[in-house]
Design an enzyme around this catalytic site. Structure first.
Site, mmCIF file in Angstrom:
data_model
loop_
_atom_site.group_PDB
_atom_site.id
_atom_site.type_symbol
_atom_site.label_atom_id
_atom_site.label_comp_id
_atom_site.label_asym_id
_atom_site.label_seq_id
_atom_site.Cartn_x
_atom_site.Cartn_y
_atom_site.Cartn_z
ATOM 1 N N ARG A 180 0.851 -1.198 0.000
ATOM 2 C CA ARG A 180 0.000 0.000 0.000
ATOM 3 C C ARG A 180 0.880 1.238 0.000
ATOM 4 N NH1 ARG A 180 -1.418 1.804 4.674
ATOM 5 N NH2 ARG A 180 -2.314 -0.115 5.466
ATOM 6 N N TYR A 226 -15.318 17.570 -15.464
ATOM 7 C CA TYR A 226 -15.746 16.170 -15.539
ATOM 8 C C TYR A 226 -16.868 15.927 -14.522
ATOM 9 C CZ TYR A 226 -15.495 11.107 -15.020
ATOM 10 O OH TYR A 226 -15.806 9.774 -14.946
ATOM 11 N N ASP A 264 -6.449 19.003 -14.523
ATOM 12 C CA ASP A 264 -6.837 17.688 -15.032
ATOM 13 C C ASP A 264 -6.389 17.612 -16.493
ATOM 14 O OD1 ASP A 264 -8.126 15.434 -16.047
ATOM 15 O OD2 ASP A 264 -9.914 15.706 -14.802
ATOM 16 N N LYS A 321 -7.790 6.483 -19.419
ATOM 17 C CA LYS A 321 -7.999 7.047 -20.756
ATOM 18 C C LYS A 321 -6.737 6.911 -21.612
ATOM 19 C CE LYS A 321 -11.733 7.913 -18.499
ATOM 20 N NZ LYS A 321 -12.052 9.193 -17.866
HETATM 21 C C1 LIG Z 1 -12.514 9.665 -16.555
HETATM 22 C C2 LIG Z 1 -12.126 11.003 -16.061
HETATM 23 C C3 LIG Z 1 -11.895 11.235 -14.698
HETATM 24 C C4 LIG Z 1 -12.112 10.168 -13.635
HETATM 25 O O1 LIG Z 1 -11.274 9.078 -13.796
HETATM 26 P P1 LIG Z 1 -11.669 7.551 -13.389
HETATM 27 O O2 LIG Z 1 -10.451 6.798 -13.794
HETATM 28 O O3 LIG Z 1 -12.889 7.181 -14.164
HETATM 29 O O4 LIG Z 1 -11.913 7.544 -11.928
HETATM 30 C C5 LIG Z 1 -11.498 12.507 -14.314
HETATM 31 N N1 LIG Z 1 -11.346 13.500 -15.227
HETATM 32 C C6 LIG Z 1 -11.575 13.310 -16.539
HETATM 33 C C7 LIG Z 1 -11.405 14.443 -17.494
HETATM 34 C C8 LIG Z 1 -11.973 12.063 -17.001
HETATM 35 O O5 LIG Z 1 -12.223 11.891 -18.302
#
Ligand SMILES: *Cc1c(COP(=O)(O)O)cnc(C)c1O
Length: 387
Positions: A49, A101, A173, A198
């Site tokens: 962890r 998001y 982000d 992603k």
């Molecule tokens: C998918 C996404 C998130 C969240 O990520 P997860 O891996 O689904 O928890 C945050 N910001 C953006 C822009 C995203 O596309």
């Protein structure tokens, strides 16, 4: 940093680090615990962890790509966002974009409702609204650019300067572009984070997150919290994401070549009202995108003529666009933000963010472009029957 350098970092991360067998690709370490050398004599890792060799290699690779001091791999993108919230006390103010998001919007608004911090939601392109928010001396400003799903652009350098002037930290982000196309720390941000689910992993078989800080001390504080609350990413996910990362720069190139052709095709199609794609010279964020990004990415959204009924027909008739949430995988995906990614937002908040019932978002994959265009052509024709 040049594109070459990025490709080199992505490909060579962890290579030649095995001192036991000379394995070219670093081994996956699934062990939850590690033997001490002797009484009170710990090795580099003691419990997974807290620290894991596979996760550490992946974290360092992303920190190098973003040119930051500390990388922290978390179990999901949302847990990276939540980790940043550990920096906040009840009296602290946070500024988030009105069109961030949906999951981030839900997290910040619900934690604020429970009194964990104070919150202001603004359109960061509205200079007056932003400076009014900053005048209240926030502790943290969240930036997401390009935004989801409308691909609005925010000038990172400008927001960072204004935020730093009032003593706020800026977290960006960077999920929609990846470090191959945008490096927010070099534009002044203090924290950059990704949903590695992603583009970074890119193969739609991992849910994960990563966060990188510009400064060592902030990174150490967040790494302490990541261990404390137990949100660090698994070794297996880190192994897969590191593997996916190797082709990130080359994938992004092909994603963008395909996306540009799709955007041009959609723009002139009679069944489409408007296409949101920052690569168009008439996109309101085009100049900012040219300045702070090294490419326009492969995400876009558009309004289909005929409202939600036409959208349903489009979805039912596509062969190569899978109707699914998420983005950034090699396969093309299509989604309806209002009922999918942004369903956690009230309809009024959706409309305020520009999310209508006829809005469709696509993540352009790296299939053969002729197949992609032919599929959209027949799907859009079917969408207009009876409308
Ligand atoms: C998918 C996404 C998130 C969240 O990520 P997860 O891996 O689904 O928890 C945050 N910001 C953006 C822009 C995203 O596309």
């Amino acid at each position: 940093m040049t594109q070459n350098k990025i490709a080199t970092i992505a490909v060579r991360a962890g290579i030649n680090t095995d001192e036991h067998h000379g394995a070219v690709i670093p081994a996956i370490h699934l062990s939850s615990t590690y033997a001490l050398k002797g009484f009170n004599d710990k090795r580099q890792f003691d419990y997974s962890r807290t620290g894991n060799p596979t996760r550490a290699t992946f974290a360092q690779a992303i920190a190098d790509l973003e040119q930051g001091a500390v990388g922290i791999v978390t179990s999901t993108g949302m847990s990276s966002v939540h980790l940043i919230c550990q920096l906040l006390s009840t009296e602290d103010l946070v500024v988030i974009p009105h069109d961030c998001y949906g999951g981030s919007f839900r997290l910040f608004t619900h934690l604020a409702k429970r009194g964990q911090f104070k919150l202001i939601v603004v359109d960061q392109n509205n200079e007056q609204a932003l400076s009014q928010a900053l005048a209240q001396k926030p502790k943290l400003v969240l930036v997401e650019t390009p935004s989801n799903p409308l691909l609005r652009l925010i000038d990172i350098e400008k927001v960072c300067q204004a935020s730093h002037d009032v003593g706020a930290l800026v977290a960006v982000d960077n999920t929609f572009l990846s470090p191959a196309l945008q490096q927010p720390l070099l534009l002044g941000a203090d924290i950059v984070f990704h949903s590695t689910t992603k583009y970074i992993n890119g193969h739609s078989d991992v849910v994960g997150g990563v966060l990188v800080t510009k400064e060592q001390t902030l990174g150490e504080e967040l790494a302490w919290w990541a261990n404390c609350i137990g949100i660090t990413g698994s070794a297996f996910d880190s192994y897969l994401a590191l593997r996916g990362l190797k082709t990130l720069p080359v994938r992004m190139k092909q994603h963008q070549i395909n996306a540009e052709q799709v955007a041009t095709f959609l723009k002139s199609h009679p069944a489409i009202d408007v296409v949101y794609y920052p690569g168009f010279a008439d996109h309101p964020g085009h100049e900012i995108a040219k300045r702070q990004q090294t490419g326009f990415g492969a995400m876009m959204s558009f309004e289909v003529k005929g409202g939600v009924e036409a959208v349903k027909k489009l979805f039912a008739n596509l062969e190569f666009f899978t109707l699914a949430q998420s983005l950034g995988g090699v396969e093309s995906l299509i989604s309806h933000p209002s009922t999918m990614t942004h369903a956690g937002m009230e309809i009024a908040a959706q409309l305020e963010a520009g999310i209508t019932q006829s809005l469709v978002r696509i993540s352009v994959g790296i299939e053969d472009i002729e197949d992609i265009l032919a599929d959209l052509q027949q799907g859009l024709a079917a969408s207009q029957i009876g409308i």
